[in-house]
Design a protein around this motif. Structure first.
Motif, PDB file in Angstrom:
ATOM      1  N   ASN A 150       4.023 -17.222 -12.184  1.00 25.87           N
ATOM      2  CA  ASN A 150       3.988 -18.386 -13.032  1.00 25.87           C
ATOM      3  C   ASN A 150       3.956 -19.596 -12.286  1.00 25.87           C
ATOM      4  O   ASN A 150       2.953 -20.664 -12.470  1.00 25.87           O
ATOM      5  N   ARG A 151       4.784 -19.991 -11.478  1.00 22.71           N
ATOM      6  CA  ARG A 151       5.024 -21.287 -10.651  1.00 22.71           C
ATOM      7  C   ARG A 151       3.783 -21.360  -9.748  1.00 22.71           C
ATOM      8  O   ARG A 151       3.436 -22.503  -9.640  1.00 22.71           O
TER       9      ARG A 151
ATOM     10  N   GLU B 281       7.400 -14.762 -13.199  1.00 21.61           N
ATOM     11  CA  GLU B 281       7.581 -15.473 -12.119  1.00 21.61           C
ATOM     12  C   GLU B 281       7.402 -14.223 -11.130  1.00 21.61           C
ATOM     13  O   GLU B 281       7.900 -13.221 -11.184  1.00 21.61           O
TER      14      GLU B 281
ATOM     15  N   GLY C  89       4.528 -24.062 -17.642  1.00 20.24           N
ATOM     16  CA  GLY C  89       5.035 -22.756 -17.199  1.00 20.24           C
ATOM     17  C   GLY C  89       6.136 -22.435 -18.463  1.00 20.24           C
ATOM     18  O   GLY C  89       7.013 -23.046 -18.566  1.00 20.24           O
TER      19      GLY C  89
ATOM     20  N   ASP D 232       1.423 -24.592 -10.336  1.00 23.92           N
ATOM     21  CA  ASP D 232       1.357 -25.581  -9.082  1.00 23.92           C
ATOM     22  C   ASP D 232      -0.181 -25.556  -8.677  1.00 23.92           C
ATOM     23  O   ASP D 232      -0.870 -26.682  -8.447  1.00 23.92           O
TER      24      ASP D 232
END
Length: 227
Positions: free
Chosen positions: A15-16, A12, A31, A20
């Motif tokens: 990752n997010r 992160e 994820g 998305d």
């Protein structure tokens, strides 16, 4: 959408962001960060005498802390757009933004002395004539084991996005030690070196045509539909 899910294992906040973007493209993305980034204590040299900063990751600016402050007078030569954006957000000016790895950025540097800010694990660089690099390590990336939920998904088959050589090596090691059949997994790699570090034996290995998250996800979308 029918087909295999896409697993994103980068740390992160990337990752997010990747998950998305993938979901906006219609990909069944999930994820599972297999890395965490931690700041390290470090000392910055005086900016006097340096021509600029060389940065190979946005983590330099996310985790460099207040030690970065006196270096803001130096222009940043960034590996890519995400790193350049992080530099600007931290108050730096960006002189160069690369798109094909850090070595091509170095090859386009004017003669001078540059401060490379990096993580503990970093790609070795060849210094062109007239270019001197001095390195400071400002963060570390810690690898994490495969969680049981991810192991279960991988045993059923998946596409895995690999953003770095370190991620490729760690993922290959973890799946081997967990007795997960590599023939059930296809890998989408950001660059050829990443595919090499992942090794052989996967269901399919794809290499993005350029080193951007957009290109990697376009490859992943194709693989999700056809593998």
């Amino acid at each position: 959408m029918a087909g295999l899910p896409l697993i994103v294992i980068r740390p992160e906040p990337g990752n997010r962001e990747t998950v998305d973007r993938a979901r906006a493209m219609g990909i069944d993305a999930r994820g599972f960060p297999l890395f965490e980034v931690a700041p390290l204590s470090w000392d910055a040299p005086s900016p006097d005498g340096f021509t600029g900063l060389l940065a190979g990751s946005a983590n330099v600016f996310r985790h460099g802390g207040p030690t970065l402050e006196p270096l803001r007078i130096l222009p940043v030569h960034a590996v890519g757009a995400a790193t350049a954006d992080a530099a600007r957000a931290a108050g730096f000016e960006v002189a160069q933004t690369g798109s094909g790895g850090l070595q091509p950025v170095v090859e386009h540097l004017a003669a001078g002395r540059y401060l490379r800010l990096a993580g503990e694990e970093r790609v070795p660089l060849l210094q062109p004539a007239g270019v001197l690099l001095e390195t400071r390590v400002v963060y570390a990336v810690r690898a994490l084991p495969l969680p049981p939920a991810l192991q279960a998904i991988l045993r059923e088959g998946a596409i895995v996005a690999l953003h770095s050589g370190e991620a490729a090596g760690h993922f290959a090691k973890e799946t081997t030690e967990s007795n997960i059949n590599h023939r059930a997994i296809a890998i989408a790699c950001l660059a050829p070196r990443i595919g090499e570090m992942a090794g052989k034996g996967w269901l399919k290995t794809g290499i993005a045509p350029e080193r951007t998250d957009h290109a990697l996800l376009a490859l992943a979308l194709q693989m999700c539909q056809t593998v």
